[in-house]
Scaffold this motif. Structure first.
Motif, PDB file in Angstrom:
ATOM      1  N   GLU A 133       0.820  -1.223   0.000  1.00 24.64           N
ATOM      2  CA  GLU A 133       0.000   0.000   0.000  1.00 24.64           C
ATOM      3  C   GLU A 133       0.852   1.272   0.000  1.00 24.64           C
ATOM      4  O   GLU A 133       0.486   2.294  -0.605  1.00 24.64           O
ATOM      5  N   ALA A 134       2.007   1.244   0.679  1.00 29.01           N
ATOM      6  CA  ALA A 134       2.835   2.455   0.794  1.00 29.01           C
ATOM      7  C   ALA A 134       3.481   2.854  -0.534  1.00 29.01           C
ATOM      8  O   ALA A 134       3.963   3.977  -0.676  1.00 29.01           O
ATOM      9  N   VAL A 136       2.257   3.496  -3.444  1.00 27.77           N
ATOM     10  CA  VAL A 136       1.576   4.551  -4.217  1.00 27.77           C
ATOM     11  C   VAL A 136       0.879   5.515  -3.269  1.00 27.77           C
ATOM     12  O   VAL A 136       0.055   5.104  -2.443  1.00 27.77           O
ATOM     13  N   ALA A 137       1.240   6.796  -3.389  1.00 28.87           N
ATOM     14  CA  ALA A 137       0.584   7.858  -2.628  1.00 28.87           C
ATOM     15  C   ALA A 137       0.689   7.641  -1.114  1.00 28.87           C
ATOM     16  O   ALA A 137      -0.238   7.947  -0.363  1.00 28.87           O
ATOM     17  N   GLY A 138       1.838   7.135  -0.678  1.00 29.35           N
ATOM     18  CA  GLY A 138       2.186   7.037   0.752  1.00 29.35           C
ATOM     19  C   GLY A 138       1.050   6.580   1.636  1.00 29.35           C
ATOM     20  O   GLY A 138       0.554   5.461   1.500  1.00 29.35           O
ATOM     21  N   ALA A 139       0.646   7.450   2.552  1.00 27.38           N
ATOM     22  CA  ALA A 139      -0.338   7.065   3.570  1.00 27.38           C
ATOM     23  C   ALA A 139      -1.746   6.860   3.006  1.00 27.38           C
ATOM     24  O   ALA A 139      -2.591   6.231   3.648  1.00 27.38           O
ATOM     25  N   ILE A 140      -2.007   7.394   1.820  1.00 26.08           N
ATOM     26  CA  ILE A 140      -3.387   7.345   1.303  1.00 26.08           C
ATOM     27  C   ILE A 140      -3.775   5.907   0.973  1.00 26.08           C
ATOM     28  O   ILE A 140      -3.093   5.243   0.201  1.00 26.08           O
ATOM     29  N   ILE A 142      -5.206   3.575  -1.196  1.00 23.37           N
ATOM     30  CA  ILE A 142      -5.682   3.579  -2.580  1.00 23.37           C
ATOM     31  C   ILE A 142      -5.517   2.212  -3.226  1.00 23.37           C
ATOM     32  O   ILE A 142      -6.378   1.781  -3.994  1.00 23.37           O
TER      33      ILE A 142
HETATM   34 NA    NA Z   1      -0.918   4.324  -0.372  1.00 21.70          NA
END
Ligand code: NA
Ligand SMILES: NC(=O)C1=CN([C@@H]2O[C@H](COP(=O)(O)OP(=O)(O)OC[C@H]3O[C@@H](n4cnc5c(N)ncnc54)[C@H](O)[C@@H]3O)[C@@H](O)[C@H]2O)C=CC1
Ligand SMILES: N[C@@H](CC=O)C(=O)O
Length: 437
Positions: A133-134, A136-140, A142
């Motif tokens: 998960e980290a 793409v777009a870090g904490a988000i 997605i």
């Molecule tokens: Na993410």
């Protein structure tokens, strides 16, 4: 199945910006993590390049090692977190970890975009989880929404601002009128951009993320080499000013689309480039180094995911979220959903991507020039939506905004314009996304 209460042992590879925050959270949240997983999650080793390097977190000395390969080969390690980055040795370490029976969490978008299928196949073969998960777009959140929450829907488009450094630079250019160089300098002073900002400003980082997003959204293998990539180094203060005049803002977008082909089959188009979007579009309000991903799907309609896309602590949040899920799966003796590439759609060349264009043309200021320019667009099948003239005499410029056309049609038009006597220069071509046709 792991016995209830038996500790799950974690090895962390790399203790830089993200790794140090993963180690911190593992220690600070230990009691809650135990409750959430149903068993203690115990850090048993942290692989680093140098034992004596300064670190953002204190790691008990006995846990540090420079032997990452030895750490992933330990048969008591259940979970491996890879936050070294890059292709090697990260790939070999992940493959060894999976072969040795560990489940893996990684933030490594460069590796997943270059060689994801090798990793997914190894995870499937080992019967272990590989979560990222980290990446793409870090904490988000997605990737798991795409992989799980939207698994029953049909995603048709993903439009993302997935690089914080370039969003910060473009936002600065928009709000202060600064040029690219000055805005980059400020991003470096504030610690957003690396000393070598190439991966960010040339769009490599966003292209890797686009490949990962498109693979999940369209159940098709898409790698970084399938993604058309343009960075933001050529975006000028004049482009940003032109966007403002049109009620738009310039953003570096990752665009993943499902396209119906003439024969009825569906293909995938994936591209990263700067584009103008209307200020009324939800992505236009994404300021500074924030990220956002806008998803369109058949049943759900439009969804927006927003938040911090970079930084040690936000990225570690996503890593820990994966770690909890993977640890729970391990306790239950199950694995989560693996790679889904059943649709196996073709990836279209950039020439077939369709969008609208903003073209600024320096022209001779005399009767008939507008008509010849319009004819060049018409000859290549590019329909004009608006045209305006700016300046006079030696400063005369025509600014054309087209309706949707293919990239190939637009390129042919620009080449044609460049050959015309009345055209001094095609000074800027920028795509226009996210509005009504
Ligand atoms: Na993410
Ligand atoms: N920093 C961020 O905002 C984000 C980073 N990521 C990803 O997270 C990963 C880690 O990024 P950062 O922590 O920012 O990088 P970093 O450069 O701060 O940390 C990487 C660490 O790995 C160490 N390392 C290198 N080779 C090693 C080896 N053979 N064995 C053990 N350690 C080794 C380095 O010494 C360094 O401390 C990368 O894949 C990056 O793309 C993802 C999202 C956001
Ligand atoms: N360099 C990236 C951070 C990690 O993905 C960015 O600027 O967004």
């Amino acid at each position: 199945m792991t016995e209830s209460g038996k500790p799950l042992k974690v090895a962390v590879l790399g203790c830089g910006s993200v790794g140090s925050q993963v180690v911190r959270l593992l220690e600070e949240q230990a009691a809650d993590l135990t409750a959430r997983v149903g068993a203690p999650v115990e850090l048993v080793g942290v692989a680093v390049r140098r034992l004596d390097a300064a670190r953002e977190v204190e790691v008990p000395e006995g846990l540090l090692t420079t032997d990452a390969e030895g750490l992933v080969a330990r048969d008591d390690v259940d979970l491996v977190v890879e936050v070294i980055g890059g292709i090697e040795p990260a790939r070999s370490l992940i493959l060894s970890a999976l072969e040795n029976g560990a489940s893996v969490v990684t933030a490594n978008k460069a590796l997943l975009a270059e060689d994801g299928p090798t990793l997914f196949e190894a995870a499937a073969k080992a019967g272990r989880d590989l979560y990222y998960e980290a990446a793409v777009a870090g904490a988000i959140p997605i990737l798991r929404p795409l992989r799980e929450s939207l698994a029953g829907d049909k995603v048709t488009r993903v439009l993302g601002i997935v690089n914080g450094t370039t969003n910060f630079i473009l936002d600065k250019m928009d709000s202060s009128g600064a040029g690219f160089g000055d805005a980059l300098e400020e991003a470096q002073e504030l610690g957003y951009a690396e000393a070598d900002p190439t991966a960010d400003v040339e769009g490599f980082d966003a292209a890797a993320k686009a490949a990962i997003l498109a693979s999940l959204a369209f159940h098709t293998r898409v790698t970084a080499s399938d993604v058309h990539r343009e960075g933001i180094t050529e975006v000028s203060a004049a482009d940003v000013a032109s966007a403002t005049e049109m009620g738009c803002v310039v953003k570096l977008l990752a665009i993943c689309e499902l396209r119906e082909q003439p024969g009825g089959e569906e293909a995938v188009s994936v591209r990263v480039h700067p584009a103008m979007i209307p200020r009324t579009h939800p992505l236009a309000s994404v300021r500074e180094a924030y990220n956002a991903v806008f998803v369109e799907s058949e049943a759900a309609g439009q969804l927006m995911f927003y938040g911090p896309g970079a930084g040690g602590s936000p990225t570690a949040s996503a890593v820990l979220g994966d770690l909890v899920t993977v640890a729970r799966n391990r306790r239950e003796g199950v694995t989560g959903a693996g790679e889904s590439a059943y649709a196996d759609r073709a990836v279209l060349p950039m020439g077939e991507a369709r969008t609208r264009y903003h073209v600024a043309i320096d022209v001779d200021d005399r009767a008939g020039v507008l008509a010849t320019v319009a004819t060049a667009f018409a000859e290549h099948g590019v329909s004009i939506r608006t045209v305006r003239q700016e300046g006079r005499d030696d400063d005369a410029q025509l600014v054309v905004v087209s309706h949707e056309a293919t990239d190939a049609q637009l390129r042919a038009t620009v080449e044609h314009l460049q050959q015309m006597d009345s055209v001094r220069e095609v000074s800027s071509v920028m795509r226009v996304e996210g509005g009504a046709e």
